[in-house]
Design an enzyme around this catalytic site. Sequence first.
Site, PDB file in Angstrom:
ATOM      1  N   ASP B  59       0.767  -1.355  -0.353  1.00  6.54           N
ATOM      2  CA  ASP B  59       0.022  -0.066   0.400  1.00  6.54           C
ATOM      3  C   ASP B  59       0.897   1.263  -0.089  1.00  6.54           C
ATOM      4  OD1 ASP B  59      -2.481  -1.263  -0.457  1.00  6.54           O
ATOM      5  OD2 ASP B  59      -2.798  -0.524   1.684  1.00  6.54           O
ATOM      6  N   TYR B 125       6.644 -10.592   6.447  1.00  5.28           N
ATOM      7  CA  TYR B 125       6.754  -8.554   6.869  1.00  5.28           C
ATOM      8  C   TYR B 125       6.647  -8.673   8.319  1.00  5.28           C
ATOM      9  CZ  TYR B 125       3.156  -8.053   3.212  1.00  5.28           C
ATOM     10  OH  TYR B 125       2.962  -7.727   1.582  1.00  5.28           O
TER      11      TYR B 125
END
Lengths: 283, 283
Positions: B59, B125
């Site tokens: 994003d 992540y």
Amino acid sequence: MTSGAPATVRLRLDLAYDGAPFVGFARQPDQVTVQGTLERAAERILGQPIDATCAGRTDRGVHALAQVVHFDLDPEVDRAARALDDLEVFRDRLDRLVGPPITIWAARRVADDFSARFSATWRGYRYRVADTPALAPLARHDCWHVRQRLSLSAMRRASTHLVGEHDFAAFCKKAPGRSSVRRLDTCTIRRDDTGILHLRFVGNAFCHNQVRSLVGSLVEVGAGRREPDWIAQVLASGDRQRAGRVAPPQGLVLERVGYGRRWPGAPPAGVRGGIRTASPAAG
Amino acid sequence: MTSGAPATVRLRLDLAYDGAPFVGFARQPDQVTVQGTLERAAERILGQPIDATCAGRTDRGVHALAQVVHFDLDPEVDRAARALDDLEVFRDRLDRLVGPPITIWAARRVADDFSARFSATWRGYRYRVADTPALAPLARHDCWHVRQRLSLSAMRRASTHLVGEHDFAAFCKKAPGRSSVRRLDTCTIRRDDTGILHLRFVGNAFCHNQVRSLVGSLVEVGAGRREPDWIAQVLASGDRQRAGRVAPPQGLVLERVGYGRRWPGAPPAGVRGGIRTASPAAG
């Protein structure tokens, strides 16, 4: 107080900043500077004009992890009295008000004869160079990417010529009528475990552009374009035209300032987030 | 080739980016995106249209240290043929052309059935949180500063509820008609020696906003506003309204993508500058 002069209180701030958004430390009219931003925020909280003195002025784009400033304030002003009541609350307010590019590590009261500038006995700068084919994107904010493998041993040999008291005129922006004699105590070069070179310079004081000019010349040697002894010739010549290019500002950070035993040391490690506290040094 | 279809060559790129200047990975008309910037640069060098597929879309504002993409090219085009002749020269040209916020670690030829997206068996992540009173200014680029001491042990207890295969609907931006069942293999939380918390999530795949939503809820627990078991209740409820706030994007980085044994691993550590290569993992 028996004297008629107003009694002032001296505060010391330990701070860090990202040099990128500023034209430099020193206040300048109509420019975004570290000093101007800091003083305006402190004035808002303390309700009086503030004139800060720093340990070492940094140029446009140069960072600091451990800059030190002092300033005097009139404790009779209501808002100043409240700030002095709880300096951690003051530090936190100031830290938020100066914005994310400046960090206030600590605020404390010091004796009137402490000077961030004149009480400092040594300054330590670090310069980071990446000689890898590619560089992590965020590292570009505090690293010079030269893309060419550098020889650490050649750079170390060259650096030995720099240590000691010398006239660094060949590596300084000329300040007419001012001496460029400085004492460089140590110059260490190491490669960290991500492949980035860290060049550290500790000395009593540094002339304008001195560290970046030394780095530019050391990189010439590391890249094999010059022999290590060439540095000694440049130093002896006092001729700025003979030195390597001045390394770009973003690789440079004012990492540490040392004061005599009388003065408080760096803030405790606990208040620091995001930096590794350097091993303690005397002074 | 016996078939009449043109033979294409598939390339894999391993890349990193600073998410700040981009509205996200995915190409969008009239917006600065990672994909758009990358494809335009590759098109200029390769002399043909390029359509890249990535391992994991990120994003706006989210970083990547080890994103993977693949695309096909027609090797009959002169410029493509020259690029294929020396892929390190191609990588270097592309790295310079995409600009400093994007870094091309490696470029190599892969089999036609390799897919950056579908061959990936796991993604890793990392999210960084600073709970110190002050934060080094440059760390703000990849760290969420919460200013309040967090309990690691409470966060770790909460995280144990998340590991395994679950419907993560409570922690995801809804994608109508799409499953939000995912497998979270590990969730580890540690404090580094600068005081910053590193939350690492490894799983087969992640829904939109999942990691940032999990971090937001774990921080609620760490700050003592919720009990560790509350996470289990939120997870079971499937109700997004009950989860903590979504943590801000700059703390998040796509750190690693794993592929099966058939496929080439991450680029060798030597080509990386400025990141510590994670310990090797299978797959």
